[in-house]
Scaffold this motif. Structure first.
Motif, PDB file in Angstrom:
ATOM      1  N   PHE A   1       0.836  -1.204   0.000  1.00  0.00           N
ATOM      2  CA  PHE A   1       0.000   0.000   0.000  1.00  0.00           C
ATOM      3  C   PHE A   1       0.872   1.256   0.000  1.00  0.00           C
ATOM      4  N   LYS A   2       1.937   1.226   0.766  1.00  0.00           N
ATOM      5  CA  LYS A   2       2.836   2.379   0.842  1.00  0.00           C
ATOM      6  C   LYS A   2       3.412   2.702  -0.532  1.00  0.00           C
ATOM      7  N   ASP A   3       3.842   1.670  -1.258  1.00  0.00           N
ATOM      8  CA  ASP A   3       4.383   1.878  -2.602  1.00  0.00           C
ATOM      9  C   ASP A   3       3.325   2.442  -3.545  1.00  0.00           C
ATOM     10  N   ALA A   4       2.099   1.907  -3.436  1.00  0.00           N
ATOM     11  CA  ALA A   4       1.017   2.379  -4.302  1.00  0.00           C
ATOM     12  C   ALA A   4       0.675   3.832  -4.004  1.00  0.00           C
ATOM     13  N   ILE A   5       0.731   4.215  -2.754  1.00  0.00           N
ATOM     14  CA  ILE A   5       0.449   5.599  -2.354  1.00  0.00           C
ATOM     15  C   ILE A   5       1.526   6.534  -2.892  1.00  0.00           C
ATOM     16  N   VAL A   6       2.782   6.106  -2.808  1.00  0.00           N
ATOM     17  CA  VAL A   6       3.885   6.912  -3.346  1.00  0.00           C
ATOM     18  C   VAL A   6       3.702   7.128  -4.837  1.00  0.00           C
TER      19      VAL A   6
END
Length: 224
Positions: free
Chosen positions: A215-220
């Motif tokens: 999720f963190k990567d997708a948000i970035v």
């Protein structure tokens, strides 16, 4: 005797050839089955991709900064174990980081699956709690209920979080919020949702109870 020996030798040779052939064939089928299983495993948890239709947020409950740069919409089912895994795993980290920092607004949409006996009424219960301003308290309780989502349990959760029991019971019994649940379900389905949990991060789909890092990567990526 010689002819008999030659006959037996020929039979043995034929059996050996057939046995080797069957073994090689079964290996090939097994490899294909393994490949198919691997493909299905990948399809079950695809990476963020594509630009599905934008979901109408409407009056759906959300947490986080209203004007956060990233909107994360969750289509979920209270009886889905993978949805509970997300709520009690990655969501806790998102709340402590991206949501708390004002980067992400999380919007919740109901998507009760037809084969989950209690999912529909549990979704209505959460929306009934929302009418009294306590959606997220009920949301968290439902995902920590251990599957106890019958009507009597739903009413006990309402008391536990301090709702007006009379108003909640009437809301639940009359199906006051059933229309909201169905509207959510239609909205998610129109965007291509078929299973839960499914997320849209600034319009890009992410499926499954992925680890926080995913999720963190997708948000970035969504912030770029």
């Amino acid at each position: 005797m010689k002819d008999s020996f030659m006959y037996r030798a020929a039979v043995v040779a034929v059996v050996l050839v057939l046995g080797i052939g069957v073994w090689l064939f079964s290996k090939g089928i097994g490899a294909k089955m393994e490949k198919g299983s691997a493909q299905r495993a990948v399809q079950a948890h695809p990476q963020p991709a594509g630009d599905p239709p934008q979901l109408n947020i409407g009056e759906s409950p959300y947490e986080g900064k209203k004007n956060a740069p990233v909107t994360m919409i969750e289509c979920s089912d209270y009886q889905c174990p993978f949805c509970a895994r997300f709520t009690n795993g990655a969501l806790k980290q998102l709340r402590d980081n991206e949501i708390k920092e004002g980067k992400v607004k999380l919007v919740f949409k109901n998507f009760p699956l037809p084969f989950h006996q209690y999912a529909e009424k549990a979704a209505e219960a959460a929306e009934c709690a929302n009418t009294q301003g306590k959606f997220w308290q009920m949301h968290n309780l439902l995902f920590n209920s251990g599957g106890r989502l019958d009507v009597d349990s739903l009413k006990s959760y309402a008391k536990q979080i301090g709702l007006n029991s009379e108003k909640f019971d009437r809301c639940l019994e009359t199906g006051e919020t059933a229309g909201t649940v169905q509207a959510d379900k239609s909205t998610c389905a129109s965007a291509g949702v078929s299973g839960t949990p499914t997320f849209f991060i600034n319009g890009r789909m992410l499926v499954g109870a992925q680890p926080y890092e995913q999720f963190k990567d997708a948000i970035v990526q969504a912030e770029k």
